[in-house]
Design a protein around this motif. Structure first.
Motif, PDB file in Angstrom:
ATOM      1  N   VAL A  99      -4.787 -15.669 -11.041  1.00 37.68           N
ATOM      2  CA  VAL A  99      -4.048 -15.152 -10.167  1.00 37.68           C
ATOM      3  C   VAL A  99      -4.736 -14.790  -9.037  1.00 37.68           C
ATOM      4  CG1 VAL A  99      -2.517 -12.814  -9.625  1.00 37.68           C
ATOM      5  CG2 VAL A  99      -2.470 -13.823 -12.257  1.00 37.68           C
ATOM      6  N   ASP A 100      -4.061 -14.933  -7.728  1.00 35.97           N
ATOM      7  CA  ASP A 100      -4.654 -14.524  -6.554  1.00 35.97           C
ATOM      8  C   ASP A 100      -3.795 -13.486  -5.822  1.00 35.97           C
ATOM      9  OD1 ASP A 100      -6.506 -16.892  -4.956  1.00 35.97           O
ATOM     10  OD2 ASP A 100      -5.285 -17.492  -6.732  1.00 35.97           O
ATOM     11  N   LEU A 101      -4.482 -12.231  -5.580  1.00 37.61           N
ATOM     12  CA  LEU A 101      -3.814 -10.804  -5.182  1.00 37.61           C
ATOM     13  C   LEU A 101      -4.253 -11.004  -3.536  1.00 37.61           C
ATOM     14  CD1 LEU A 101      -5.127  -8.627  -8.000  1.00 37.61           C
ATOM     15  CD2 LEU A 101      -2.665  -9.718  -7.683  1.00 37.61           C
ATOM     16  N   TRP A 102      -3.195 -10.740  -2.767  1.00 36.27           N
ATOM     17  CA  TRP A 102      -3.292 -10.591  -1.509  1.00 36.27           C
ATOM     18  C   TRP A 102      -2.811  -9.285  -1.243  1.00 36.27           C
ATOM     19  CZ3 TRP A 102      -5.244 -14.756   1.231  1.00 36.27           C
ATOM     20  CH2 TRP A 102      -5.331 -15.914   0.696  1.00 36.27           C
ATOM     21  N   PHE A 103      -2.763  -8.936   0.089  1.00 33.79           N
ATOM     22  CA  PHE A 103      -2.129  -7.472   0.624  1.00 33.79           C
ATOM     23  C   PHE A 103      -1.259  -7.864   1.684  1.00 33.79           C
ATOM     24  CE2 PHE A 103      -6.022  -6.647  -1.444  1.00 33.79           C
ATOM     25  CZ  PHE A 103      -6.066  -5.214  -2.075  1.00 33.79           C
ATOM     26  N   GLY A 104      -0.114  -7.096   1.422  1.00 38.27           N
ATOM     27  CA  GLY A 104       1.047  -7.335   2.780  1.00 38.27           C
ATOM     28  C   GLY A 104       0.333  -6.787   4.138  1.00 38.27           C
ATOM     29  N   ASP A 105      -0.246  -5.664   3.900  1.00 35.86           N
ATOM     30  CA  ASP A 105      -0.954  -5.054   5.078  1.00 35.86           C
ATOM     31  C   ASP A 105      -2.261  -4.295   4.640  1.00 35.86           C
ATOM     32  OD1 ASP A 105       0.615  -3.037   3.893  1.00 35.86           O
ATOM     33  OD2 ASP A 105       0.830  -1.871   5.742  1.00 35.86           O
ATOM     34  N   GLU A 106      -2.943  -3.870   5.642  1.00 38.25           N
ATOM     35  CA  GLU A 106      -4.051  -3.074   5.331  1.00 38.25           C
ATOM     36  C   GLU A 106      -4.227  -2.158   6.618  1.00 38.25           C
ATOM     37  OE1 GLU A 106      -5.861  -1.161   3.772  1.00 38.25           O
ATOM     38  OE2 GLU A 106      -6.985  -2.732   2.460  1.00 38.25           O
ATOM     39  N   ARG A 107      -5.019  -0.898   6.211  1.00 39.81           N
ATOM     40  CA  ARG A 107      -5.216  -0.090   7.216  1.00 39.81           C
ATOM     41  C   ARG A 107      -6.639  -0.460   7.590  1.00 39.81           C
ATOM     42  NH1 ARG A 107      -2.865   4.052   3.957  1.00 39.81           N
ATOM     43  NH2 ARG A 107      -0.425   3.647   4.468  1.00 39.81           N
ATOM     44  N   CYS A 108      -6.879  -0.082   8.932  1.00 39.12           N
ATOM     45  CA  CYS A 108      -8.318  -0.519   9.516  1.00 39.12           C
ATOM     46  C   CYS A 108      -9.366   0.705   9.503  1.00 39.12           C
ATOM     47  CB  CYS A 108      -8.400  -0.669  11.059  1.00 39.12           C
ATOM     48  SG  CYS A 108      -7.400  -2.374  11.392  1.00 39.12           S
ATOM     49  N   GLY A 115       0.876  -1.374  -0.149  1.00 40.61           N
ATOM     50  CA  GLY A 115       0.029  -0.151   0.088  1.00 40.61           C
ATOM     51  C   GLY A 115       0.848   1.330  -0.151  1.00 40.61           C
ATOM     52  N   GLY A 116       0.208   2.376   0.219  1.00 42.59           N
ATOM     53  CA  GLY A 116       1.200   3.579   0.352  1.00 42.59           C
ATOM     54  C   GLY A 116       1.058   4.334  -0.938  1.00 42.59           C
ATOM     55  N   ARG A 117       1.868   5.400  -0.987  1.00 41.59           N
ATOM     56  CA  ARG A 117       1.834   6.037  -2.236  1.00 41.59           C
ATOM     57  C   ARG A 117       2.814   5.387  -3.452  1.00 41.59           C
ATOM     58  NH1 ARG A 117       1.981   9.895   1.521  1.00 41.59           N
ATOM     59  NH2 ARG A 117       4.152   9.978   1.450  1.00 41.59           N
ATOM     60  N   THR A 118       3.934   4.856  -2.910  1.00 43.24           N
ATOM     61  CA  THR A 118       5.039   4.411  -3.673  1.00 43.24           C
ATOM     62  C   THR A 118       4.484   3.449  -4.997  1.00 43.24           C
ATOM     63  OG1 THR A 118       6.600   4.711  -2.112  1.00 43.24           O
ATOM     64  CG2 THR A 118       7.367   3.599  -3.900  1.00 43.24           C
ATOM     65  N   PRO A 119       3.697   2.617  -4.702  1.00 41.90           N
ATOM     66  CA  PRO A 119       3.605   1.776  -5.672  1.00 41.90           C
ATOM     67  C   PRO A 119       2.218   1.927  -6.706  1.00 41.90           C
ATOM     68  CG  PRO A 119       2.351   0.765  -3.759  1.00 41.90           C
ATOM     69  CD  PRO A 119       3.356   1.928  -3.417  1.00 41.90           C
ATOM     70  N   ASN A 123      -5.602   0.608   1.631  1.00 39.24           N
ATOM     71  CA  ASN A 123      -4.719   0.189   0.630  1.00 39.24           C
ATOM     72  C   ASN A 123      -5.430  -0.558  -0.481  1.00 39.24           C
ATOM     73  OD1 ASN A 123      -2.494   0.856   1.885  1.00 39.24           O
ATOM     74  ND2 ASN A 123      -2.058  -1.216   2.872  1.00 39.24           N
ATOM     75  N   TYR A 124      -6.725  -1.101  -0.130  1.00 41.63           N
ATOM     76  CA  TYR A 124      -7.711  -2.007  -1.093  1.00 41.63           C
ATOM     77  C   TYR A 124      -8.086  -0.996  -2.107  1.00 41.63           C
ATOM     78  CZ  TYR A 124     -11.678  -3.951  -3.612  1.00 41.63           C
ATOM     79  OH  TYR A 124     -12.531  -4.310  -4.492  1.00 41.63           O
ATOM     80  N   ARG A 125      -8.502   0.394  -1.948  1.00 42.02           N
ATOM     81  CA  ARG A 125      -8.736   1.727  -2.409  1.00 42.02           C
ATOM     82  C   ARG A 125      -7.833   1.636  -3.563  1.00 42.02           C
ATOM     83  NH1 ARG A 125     -11.577   7.435  -1.463  1.00 42.02           N
ATOM     84  NH2 ARG A 125     -10.981   8.379  -3.528  1.00 42.02           N
ATOM     85  N   LEU A 126      -6.666   1.852  -3.114  1.00 39.72           N
ATOM     86  CA  LEU A 126      -5.272   2.127  -3.977  1.00 39.72           C
ATOM     87  C   LEU A 126      -5.313   1.209  -5.197  1.00 39.72           C
ATOM     88  CD1 LEU A 126      -2.503   3.283  -4.685  1.00 39.72           C
ATOM     89  CD2 LEU A 126      -1.756   1.952  -3.137  1.00 39.72           C
ATOM     90  N   VAL A 127      -5.598  -0.163  -4.928  1.00 35.49           N
ATOM     91  CA  VAL A 127      -5.259  -1.303  -5.673  1.00 35.49           C
ATOM     92  C   VAL A 127      -6.492  -1.220  -6.759  1.00 35.49           C
ATOM     93  CG1 VAL A 127      -5.132  -3.895  -6.065  1.00 35.49           C
ATOM     94  CG2 VAL A 127      -3.854  -2.535  -4.439  1.00 35.49           C
ATOM     95  N   ALA A 128      -7.533  -1.231  -5.993  1.00 37.00           N
ATOM     96  CA  ALA A 128      -8.879  -0.883  -6.994  1.00 37.00           C
ATOM     97  C   ALA A 128      -8.975   0.150  -8.046  1.00 37.00           C
ATOM     98  CB  ALA A 128     -10.001  -0.783  -6.065  1.00 37.00           C
ATOM     99  N   GLU A 129      -8.436   1.304  -7.673  1.00 36.24           N
ATOM    100  CA  GLU A 129      -8.338   2.352  -8.894  1.00 36.24           C
ATOM    101  C   GLU A 129      -7.281   2.179  -9.726  1.00 36.24           C
ATOM    102  OE1 GLU A 129      -9.751   5.973  -5.455  1.00 36.24           O
ATOM    103  OE2 GLU A 129      -7.466   5.704  -6.029  1.00 36.24           O
TER     104      GLU A 129
END
Length: 220
Positions: free
Chosen positions: A59-68, A37-41, A77-83
């Protein structure tokens, strides 16, 4: 001695392109990919989403971490990936963390979901303090060996987060840690000095590649 291997490229765009290459290779082979997550990727996700010929249904996509936070929150982080990535990766099996649930309950559910999965690639970020995923300096999560995911309190907002633990990353086939910008220079140098609990990214295993632009590598 450092366990993490260093690759230096000219600028942030080239770093994003190379990270996208690593992701595309893993995705094209089918398998399990964990996302940062975050801005860098963000740019890397945009680029890999534009790649033709990837059968995302394999492909299975997972998240290394997520904010609550809710999935539509700007901090999610999900929103970043979704967008970015998911706008193009139709059919991918997305394993999202429930950021709205009680953190301990959500972490236990995510641990159960990923149990037995070996990541083919984990894309991670690097914080200025040396954290990666949501494994922060001094966190009790650094000592967790019996759970795949735990709830943590981060030293930066939003404080409540869920993170995969070090054993999950240690078992991954490949890891790419993406670091760009001069603000990451001290953290890059610290990680390359070798394993040190004050800089959690330095604890990653030998298959980890630290992908940095010249600004992030400027303290070497």
């Amino acid at each position: 001695m450092p366990r993490v291997r260093l690759t230096v490229v000219d600028d942030a765009e080239r770093a994003a392109e190379l990270a996208a290459d690593r992701m595309a290779e893993a995705a094209a082979a089918g398998g399990h990919v964990a996302l940062a997550g975050g801005r860098t990727p963000r740019r890397a996700y945009e680029l890999v989403g534009e790649r033709a010929g990837i059968d995302w249904s394999r492909v299975d996509l997972w998240f290394g971490d997520e904010r609550c936070v809710p999935p539509d929150d700007p901090e999610s982080n999900y929103r970043l990936v979704a967008e970015t990535l998911l706008a193009h990766a139709a059919g991918a099996r997305v394993h999202a963390v429930d950021g709205r649930a009680d953190p301990d309950v959500a972490a236990a559910a995510y641990a159960a979901e990923i149990r037995g999965v070996r990541l083919d690639l984990a894309l991670l970020g690097l914080g200025e303090d040396g954290h990666t995923a949501s494994l922060f300096p001094g966190s009790p999560a650094l000592d967790v060996r019996d759970r795949e995911a735990v709830a943590v309190t981060a030293s930066k907002p939003p404080p409540r987060r869920i993170t995969l633990t070090l054993p999950v990353f240690e078992a991954a086939a490949a890891i790419v840690v993406l670091a760009v910008g001069e603000g990451k220079a001290d953290a890059v140098a610290a990680v390359l000095r070798g394993p040190d609990r004050r800089f959690p990214a330095s604890l990653l295993p030998e298959q980890a590649e630290l992908l940095a632009d010249r600004a992030a590598a400027s303290a070497l």
